[in-house]
Design a protein around this motif. Structure first.
Motif, PDB file in Angstrom:
ATOM      1  N   THR A  30       0.829  -1.199   0.000  1.00 33.75           N
ATOM      2  CA  THR A  30       0.000   0.000   0.000  1.00 33.75           C
ATOM      3  C   THR A  30       0.866   1.252   0.000  1.00 33.75           C
ATOM      4  O   THR A  30       2.034   1.206   0.397  1.00 33.75           O
ATOM      5  CB  THR A  30      -0.944   0.020   1.226  1.00 33.75           C
ATOM      6  N   THR A  31       0.274   2.338  -0.431  1.00 33.26           N
ATOM      7  CA  THR A  31       0.893   3.658  -0.284  1.00 33.26           C
ATOM      8  C   THR A  31       0.018   4.515   0.618  1.00 33.26           C
ATOM      9  O   THR A  31       0.360   5.649   0.926  1.00 33.26           O
ATOM     10  CB  THR A  31       1.058   4.360  -1.653  1.00 33.26           C
ATOM     11  N   ASP A  32      -1.122   3.961   1.057  1.00 34.32           N
ATOM     12  CA  ASP A  32      -2.067   4.688   1.904  1.00 34.32           C
ATOM     13  C   ASP A  32      -1.565   4.789   3.345  1.00 34.32           C
ATOM     14  O   ASP A  32      -0.788   3.951   3.798  1.00 34.32           O
ATOM     15  CB  ASP A  32      -3.428   3.982   1.917  1.00 34.32           C
ATOM     16  N   ASN A  35      -5.876   1.699   6.217  1.00 33.03           N
ATOM     17  CA  ASN A  35      -6.881   0.919   5.501  1.00 33.03           C
ATOM     18  C   ASN A  35      -7.795   0.250   6.514  1.00 33.03           C
ATOM     19  O   ASN A  35      -7.369  -0.109   7.607  1.00 33.03           O
ATOM     20  CB  ASN A  35      -6.243  -0.172   4.633  1.00 33.03           C
ATOM     21  N   SER A  62      -9.981   1.029  11.060  1.00 29.32           N
ATOM     22  CA  SER A  62      -8.803   1.268  10.232  1.00 29.32           C
ATOM     23  C   SER A  62      -7.508   1.037  10.998  1.00 29.32           C
ATOM     24  O   SER A  62      -7.408   1.394  12.170  1.00 29.32           O
ATOM     25  CB  SER A  62      -8.816   2.696   9.702  1.00 29.32           C
ATOM     26  N   LYS A  91       4.174  -0.744   3.391  1.00 32.29           N
ATOM     27  CA  LYS A  91       3.849   0.623   2.964  1.00 32.29           C
ATOM     28  C   LYS A  91       5.098   1.249   2.374  1.00 32.29           C
ATOM     29  O   LYS A  91       6.164   1.261   2.995  1.00 32.29           O
ATOM     30  CB  LYS A  91       3.350   1.463   4.132  1.00 32.29           C
TER      31      LYS A  91
END
Length: 92
Positions: A30-32, A35, A62, A91
């Motif tokens: 992920t780059t968030d 989640n 989350s 990440k």
């Protein structure tokens, strides 16, 4: 197995391999910053405990990611049977 998940989702991330109740280890990228994690047990009445590292995450809540690898554990308990799924979320 009674202490198993029927579904496991981490936001819209793609689990590798694809989710299978019999497989216990997964990876995702992920780059968030965070989640939502949702897990559903096969058996009604099973207890699900989710942790991101040592931090508890509410089912449907989350998780916040640090840069690099984040290890999420999902423990399913039904009666005296316990099964733990592990997802390593990286990440970048």
């Amino acid at each position: 197995m009674t202490a198993s998940l029927s579904t496991l989702a981490i936001g819209t991330l793609t689990l590798s391999p694809a989710f299978d109740a019999d497989k216990l280890e997964y990876t995702a990228a992920t780059t968030d910053a965070s989640n939502k994690i949702t897990a559903t047990a096969i058996k009604a009445g099973a207890t699900i405990t989710i942790k991101n590292g040592e931090t508890a995450v509410t089912n449907g809540g989350s998780a916040t990611w640090s840069d690099g690898e984040n290890v999420v554990t999902i423990e399913v308990k039904y009666g005296t049977t316990v099964r733990t799924y592990k997802v390593t979320v990286t990440k970048s």
